[in-house]
Design an enzyme around this catalytic site. Structure first.
Site, PDB file in Angstrom:
ATOM      1  N   HIS A 196       0.695  -1.255  -0.012  1.00  0.00           N
ATOM      2  CA  HIS A 196       0.290  -0.043   0.012  1.00  0.00           C
ATOM      3  C   HIS A 196       0.773   1.482   0.311  1.00  0.00           C
ATOM      4  O   HIS A 196       1.453   0.850   0.712  1.00  0.00           O
ATOM      5  CB  HIS A 196      -1.087   0.528   1.015  1.00  0.00           C
ATOM      6  CG  HIS A 196      -0.383   0.599   2.246  1.00  0.00           C
ATOM      7  ND1 HIS A 196      -0.366   1.856   3.286  1.00  0.00           N
ATOM      8  CD2 HIS A 196       0.415  -0.986   3.390  1.00  0.00           C
ATOM      9  CE1 HIS A 196       0.434   1.492   4.241  1.00  0.00           C
ATOM     10  NE2 HIS A 196       1.061   0.408   4.222  1.00  0.00           N
ATOM     11  N   CYS A 197       0.325   2.576  -0.605  1.00  0.00           N
ATOM     12  CA  CYS A 197       0.786   3.755  -0.116  1.00  0.00           C
ATOM     13  C   CYS A 197       0.166   4.680   0.538  1.00  0.00           C
ATOM     14  O   CYS A 197      -0.518   4.057   1.758  1.00  0.00           O
ATOM     15  CB  CYS A 197       1.259   4.627  -2.002  1.00  0.00           C
ATOM     16  SG  CYS A 197      -0.310   4.602  -3.072  1.00  0.00           S
ATOM     17  N   VAL A 198       0.258   6.096   0.377  1.00  0.00           N
ATOM     18  CA  VAL A 198      -0.907   6.606   1.016  1.00  0.00           C
ATOM     19  C   VAL A 198      -2.220   6.702   1.184  1.00  0.00           C
ATOM     20  O   VAL A 198      -2.399   6.371   2.617  1.00  0.00           O
ATOM     21  CB  VAL A 198       0.127   8.032   0.988  1.00  0.00           C
ATOM     22  CG1 VAL A 198      -1.206   8.930   1.485  1.00  0.00           C
ATOM     23  CG2 VAL A 198       1.363   7.950   1.257  1.00  0.00           C
ATOM     24  N   ARG A 200      -4.038   4.495  -1.506  1.00  0.00           N
ATOM     25  CA  ARG A 200      -4.522   3.333  -2.409  1.00  0.00           C
ATOM     26  C   ARG A 200      -3.249   1.672  -1.681  1.00  0.00           C
ATOM     27  O   ARG A 200      -2.475   1.438  -1.193  1.00  0.00           O
ATOM     28  CB  ARG A 200      -3.980   3.676  -3.422  1.00  0.00           C
ATOM     29  CG  ARG A 200      -5.022   4.431  -3.799  1.00  0.00           C
ATOM     30  CD  ARG A 200      -3.855   4.864  -5.430  1.00  0.00           C
ATOM     31  NE  ARG A 200      -3.129   6.281  -5.325  1.00  0.00           N
ATOM     32  CZ  ARG A 200      -2.081   6.020  -5.849  1.00  0.00           C
ATOM     33  NH1 ARG A 200      -2.878   6.204  -7.697  1.00  0.00           N
ATOM     34  NH2 ARG A 200      -1.353   7.254  -5.515  1.00  0.00           N
TER      35      ARG A 200
END
Length: 639
Positions: A196-198, A200
């Site tokens: 995951h990112c910030v 999504r």
């Protein structure tokens, strides 16, 4: 790990073959990655990173020893991804290693997997398989005294089944939603890697056709979905996504992966251009927080030192603020002054070299003894440009402050030299040879060849872009405004971060980034209109929160959760951005730095351009809102 099964009795080391440490199996690895064979806790990661110990909830202790006599490598070729005390699940990456290096330097790559406290077991049955796959093949089937038989080294699917039999309702926050998301993207068998990112969840999937889009849209947490750069991405939202990912790992048994793992898995589907864009993104995204922070602080400094609100600067009206402004300027300018050091760190890391050497390389290129490139041309014209004389050949003593291409290419060269040397220099001499030779050779090449050539190329690129926008500002601004949001979908917008930085380094300002800031506002305005028109509660709530997020610079929830879903809000945002982009480009609006795209963006704009930029902001607020509102009223009412 994946590999060929070797019976413990056949391991060429009496410590293991005579089962002095316990019973088990060994694997001759086919890839350089060790994953957790069981759910449990890390009890020890050896300082040399060649072995790791785990303990299951039932007290079974497992030792994974990578290769034989690898302790002598003193950690070279190994990278640990966990620490003592960490909780891990089946399939989690524990250690990665350079398999070719281990085969060359160690006594053997055969890796024993030992149950060190076999006295707690009632029975221990070993696999009959010849080959194993990490996270899938069950190595042992064991029964702890007083408990039912269980498997050590089970697949993620089997682990999930066992959990489901014990509890049908998850007690973990977002546990049920995590299970629904995994099922909707095709289940565990369809997931190669997930991170995951910030905002999504990012999946590398085996087959994106297996995704149940309708099921995903029915999950309240899901703000939107899209596929780009070989990844299927599920938009959750800032702050919540990390909790959902943790629940997904805990509840479904999915293997935890890094962004690099997912990018690598997704990159297998990318063409040459996409891979090039991915490399630039991998380099510039990690340093973006420093650049954005510097941009915000420079914006604050601009307010203090420029006559924006009055006829004279604030520091002249209130001289006591002059020292504060000067300190803010020093703090803010550091990231741009030493930009090659930031890029050198990130690029060396991306290309497989030593990041610290990357920092040093970047600092070499901006050493105070060098004349900045912006001043060197004038010094040459005056006939007093400093040079080194290397055996009759003059080399310019020119610095590359604010430049992008020289350090990018130099970092790549240095990393390749370093990797080549590491494989050929014996361990006892690596510290004395690898880093000094790599840095010295690259340093000479940087000043003699790489710097001058790439600086010239950078000037050509900068000059070409500036010339096009000066000759056709209306068309240039309109096209960039219309195309930026579609570029975000493909991920190619990261390329323009390098262009912006090159423009700032060469000219002191950029005319591209102000359009980016307006694009974010346009997406927010379109989503806000949808909030006022749509009746369905989930979409109304999503549109409201995502519009606020877009106004503050984070557009993914608005773009992917609302605007692309209905299409016409996205098109309305493109129209608004194209019109505003054409207007501010005609007005020659410039930004001194890259800041927060959205309503706070004016802080990064040259003070004299604020009026024109605010008009551009009004355009992207009004035009997308009105178009979206009118079209949505007609479409949704008819529906």
């Amino acid at each position: 790990m994946s590999g060929k099964v070797v019976q413990l009795e056949d391991v060429p080391d009496p410590t293991f073959s005579q089962k002095m440490m316990g019973d088990g199996l060994a694997l001759d690895p086919t890839e350089g990655k060790v994953t957790a064979p069981v759910d449990g806790q890390i009890v020890q990661v050896f300082p040399t990173k060649h072995a790791v110990g785990l303990q299951t909830a039932s007290g079974v202790e497992v030792l994974i020893h990578i290769g034989l006599e690898t302790v002598a490598l003193d950690g070279e070729g190994f990278e640990a991804h966990v620490s003592s005390g960490d909780q891990v699940s089946v399939g989690d990456t524990l250690i990665t290693f350079d398999l070719d290096f281990i085969k060359e330097k160690a006594a053997s790559a055969v890796s024993p997997i030992i149950i060190t406290n076999g006295d707690v077991l009632e029975t221990l049955e070993k696999t009959d398989a010849v080959d194993t796959t990490a996270g899938e093949t069950a190595l042992f089937e064991a029964a702890v005294k007083g408990e039912e038989k269980s498997e050590e080294g089970t697949s993620p699917t089997e682990t999930d089944d066992m959990r489901t039999e014990k509890e049908s309702i998850s007690s973990v926050e977002y546990g049920e939603e995590a299970k629904e998301i995994v099922a909707a993207v095709g289940g565990l068998d369809n997931i190669k890697a997930a991170t995951h990112c910030v905002t999504r969840l990012r999946f590398a999937l085996n087959d994106e056709n297996e995704v149940n889009q309708d099921a995903l849209e029915k999950i309240d947490l899901v703000a939107g979905t899209f596929a780009a750069n070989g990844q299927f991405q599920v938009v959750i939202g800032q702050g919540t996504v990390d909790k959902v990912y943790k629940a997904m790992v805990d509840e479904t048994g999915i293997s935890e992966a890094t962004k690099e793992d997912v990018k690598e898995a997704g990159g297998e589907k990318q063409n040459l251009l996409q891979r090039g864009v991915k490399v630039l993104a991998d380099i510039f995204i990690p340093i973006l927080p420093a650049i954005v922070t510097a941009g915000l602080l420079l914006g604050l400094n601009n307010i203090l030192v420029n006559p924006i609100f009055t006829d004279v600067p604030l520091i002249e009206l209130y001289p006591q603020w002059a020292g504060v402004a000067d300190m803010i300027n020093i703090i803010a300018n550091t990231a741009f002054t030493f930009l090659p050091a930031l890029i050198g760190w990130s690029a060396a890391k991306r290309f497989g070299g030593n990041p610290l050497l990357g920092i040093v390389l970047g600092l070499i290129l901006v050493h105070p003894a060098l004349t900045p490139a912006s001043e060197y041309a004038q010094a040459q014209a005056e006939g007093n440009a400093p040079t080194w004389n290397l055996f009759g050949f003059d080399v310019n003593m020119m610095g590359y402050q604010g430049q992008v291409l020289p350090v990018l290419v130099a970092a790549w060269v240095m990393a390749k030299i370093e990797i080549w040397l590491r494989k050929r220099v014996i361990d006892s001499l690596q510290l004395l040879i690898v880093a000094p030779v790599a840095l010295l050779v690259t340093g000479f090449l940087a000043f003699i060849v790489i710097g001058p050539v790439t600086f010239t190329i950078g000037e050509w690129i900068t000059g070409g872009i500036v010339s096009v926008f000066e000759a056709f500002p209306l068309i240039g601004g309109m096209l960039y405004g219309a195309l930026y949001a579609p570029l975000v979908i493909t991920g190619m917008h990261h390329t323009f971060l390098a262009v912006d930085l090159q423009l700032i380094g060469s000219t002191g300002t950029t005319f591209l980034w102000p359009v980016v800031a307006l694009s974010n506002i346009a997406q927010g305005a379109a989503a806000l209109a949808m909030m006022l028109v749509v009746r369905e509660e989930k979409t109304k709530g999503l549109a409201g929160t995502s519009s606020l997020s877009a106004f503050l610079g984070v557009t993914e929830p608005a773009m992917f959760g609302v605007n692309l879903r209905f299409r016409y809000p996205f098109l309305a945002a493109l129209i608004g951005t194209a019109l505003a982009g054409a207007f501010i480009t005609m007005q020659n609006v410039q930004a001194t730095s890259i800041g927060v795209g959205g309503l706070p963006a004016f802080l990064s704009i040259v003070g004299a351009n604020w009026g024109a930029f605010f008009i551009g902001m009004a355009i992207v607020l009004v035009v997308p809102f009105i178009i979206t509102y009118l079209v949505a009223k007609r479409k949704l009412n008819n529906h």
